[in-house]
Scaffold this motif. Structure first.
Motif, PDB file in Angstrom:
ATOM      1  N   SER A   1      -8.271   1.243  -4.491  1.00 20.43           N
ATOM      2  CA  SER A   1      -7.802  -0.528  -4.820  1.00 20.43           C
ATOM      3  C   SER A   1      -6.196   0.167  -4.456  1.00 20.43           C
ATOM      4  O   SER A   1      -5.827   0.892  -5.468  1.00 20.43           O
ATOM      5  N   HIS A   2      -5.519  -1.218  -3.979  1.00 19.70           N
ATOM      6  CA  HIS A   2      -4.096  -0.924  -3.778  1.00 19.70           C
ATOM      7  C   HIS A   2      -3.308  -0.891  -5.167  1.00 19.70           C
ATOM      8  O   HIS A   2      -2.268  -0.077  -5.783  1.00 19.70           O
ATOM      9  N   ASP A   3      -4.457  -1.626  -6.442  1.00 19.50           N
ATOM     10  CA  ASP A   3      -4.227  -1.522  -7.473  1.00 19.50           C
ATOM     11  C   ASP A   3      -4.188  -0.700  -8.364  1.00 19.50           C
ATOM     12  O   ASP A   3      -3.118  -0.255  -9.070  1.00 19.50           O
TER      13      ASP A   3
ATOM     14  N   ALA B   1      -6.641  -3.036  -0.349  1.00 16.14           N
ATOM     15  CA  ALA B   1      -6.629  -4.394  -0.666  1.00 16.14           C
ATOM     16  C   ALA B   1      -7.251  -4.484  -1.245  1.00 16.14           C
ATOM     17  O   ALA B   1      -8.614  -4.777  -0.958  1.00 16.14           O
TER      18      ALA B   1
END
Length: 363
Positions: free
Chosen positions: A49-51, A71
């Motif tokens: 994931s981007h996070d 995302a």
């Protein structure tokens, strides 16, 4: 053939030719999160994931060049298979992996919790035909107290120690648990110090925009003799070390779901224990399974037999999913295995004799 199977290196999607949280280096890995029992070093390509991309790259080091990210909720296609990542609420960047092919949808949960947490995106249910769920705390005894009460107890304990000039050591896994603990501390009580492993991960959380109280590297505070009344956040491996003895008069505590079991605090040799987990408890686990609407459930990582038995008795199609990480390793791995440390071993691993996903050897 099922959309996901157990192969030589773990959970495999033959149609897309990729693994989810592989056990050994593979060509393409889709990763739920950056804890050591889910992130394998040496793969050619990673999807996260981007996070979670910053933490993943930090932990992979030289292998980080192969990291790609998407995302939450953004679909991508891998060899004709539709893949998307959805919040798992476990740690920063943690994701459930949704896999869709020819109208069939599977979701692999990774580790997850449904309690709110200001340090990561909240878990969301993902509808599917087949749900693969963890069961780290899959026993009816595991029911979490309110977070508000837990943090109130932690801050009260710290304030009492600080009033006597003592240092308070609060142990929690360096990635995820430590940052959640930091977010719940009352910084007005005193200075907050961090072990080096915690500080490295905390810096990555801050760079991702997570708001956390000011902290100071613990060794710097030791050098300046500025530790009285402080709260020290450190991984469980720091307990009992010569480094810790340099802090003088100190009280120790451990934050974990395992503290729900009577005697666990004494087993860890701690003065106090606080029940705070980054996994679902028993009622949350069952509610999460229901929320997916899954017709079939595979259970892994924890008290698998108990959960499968309960689901089966309720008329659900449920089975144990074998994993390389036996439940004992999951329970005791302080730093590179499970983030939940305990001397207790769960029941129901791959050798349990329960039904398992069809296996397919990979050349």
């Amino acid at each position: 053939m099922p959309l996901l199977t157990i192969a030589d290196h773990g959970l495999y999607c033959a149609a897309g030719d990729f693994y989810i949280d592989p056990w050994a280096p593979v060509s393409r890995a889709v990763v739920t999160h950056a804890h050591g029992d889910h992130l394998t070093w040496g793969c050619d390509r990673y999807l996260v994931s981007h996070d979670g991309v910053g933490i993943t790259r930090e932990r992979l080091g030289q292998w980080a060049r192969g990291v790609e990210s998407v995302a939450y909720g953004e679909p991508c296609t891998i060899n004709g298979v539709r893949v998307s990542l959805h919040p798992a609420g476990h740690i920063l960047g943690s994701a459930q992996i949704r896999v869709e092919h020819r109208g069939e949808v599977w979701v692999a949960s990774g580790d997850y919790k449904t309690d709110p947490d200001p340090t990561c995106a909240p878990w969301e249910p993902v509808r599917c035909h087949t749900f693969i769920t963890e069961s780290t705390f899959g026993l009816p005894i595991y029911r979490w107290p309110s977070q508000q009460q837990v943090f109130q107890d932690i801050n009260t304990w710290w304030a009492q120690n600080a009033s006597a000039g003592r240092v308070s050591l609060l142990c929690g896994y360096a990635l995820g648990k430590a940052q959640r603990l930091l977010a719940g501390l009352d910084a007005s009580i005193g200075p907050i110090l961090t072990h080096g492993a915690v500080e490295r991960m905390t810096a990555l959380y801050r760079s991702a925009g997570v708001a956390l109280p000011d902290t100071r590297y613990a060794s710097d505070a030791l050098r300046d003799k500025a530790t009285a009344g402080a709260m020290l956040i450190a991984p469980p491996s720091a307990a009992g070390t010569s480094w810790l003895r340099r802090f003088g008069d100190i009280r120790t505590a451990f934050a974990s779901g395992w503290m729900r079991v009577r005697g666990a605090r004494r087993q860890r040799g701690m003065d106090a224990g606080f029940t705070l987990s980054d996994h679902v408890d028993w009622p949350q686990l069952l509610a999460a399974i229901d929320a997916t609407g899954a017709e079939q459930v595979w259970v892994t990582h924890g008290f698998t037999n108990t959960v499968v038995q309960w689901l089966t008795e309720q008329g659900r199609d449920a089975h144990v999913l074998p994993t390389r990480w036996g439940d004992e390793e999951k329970a005791r791995g302080d730093d590179e295995g499970s983030e939940e440390a305990s001397g207790n071993a769960a029941s129901g691993n791959a050798a349990s004799g329960n039904a398992a996903l069809p296996t397919e050897p990979i050349a």
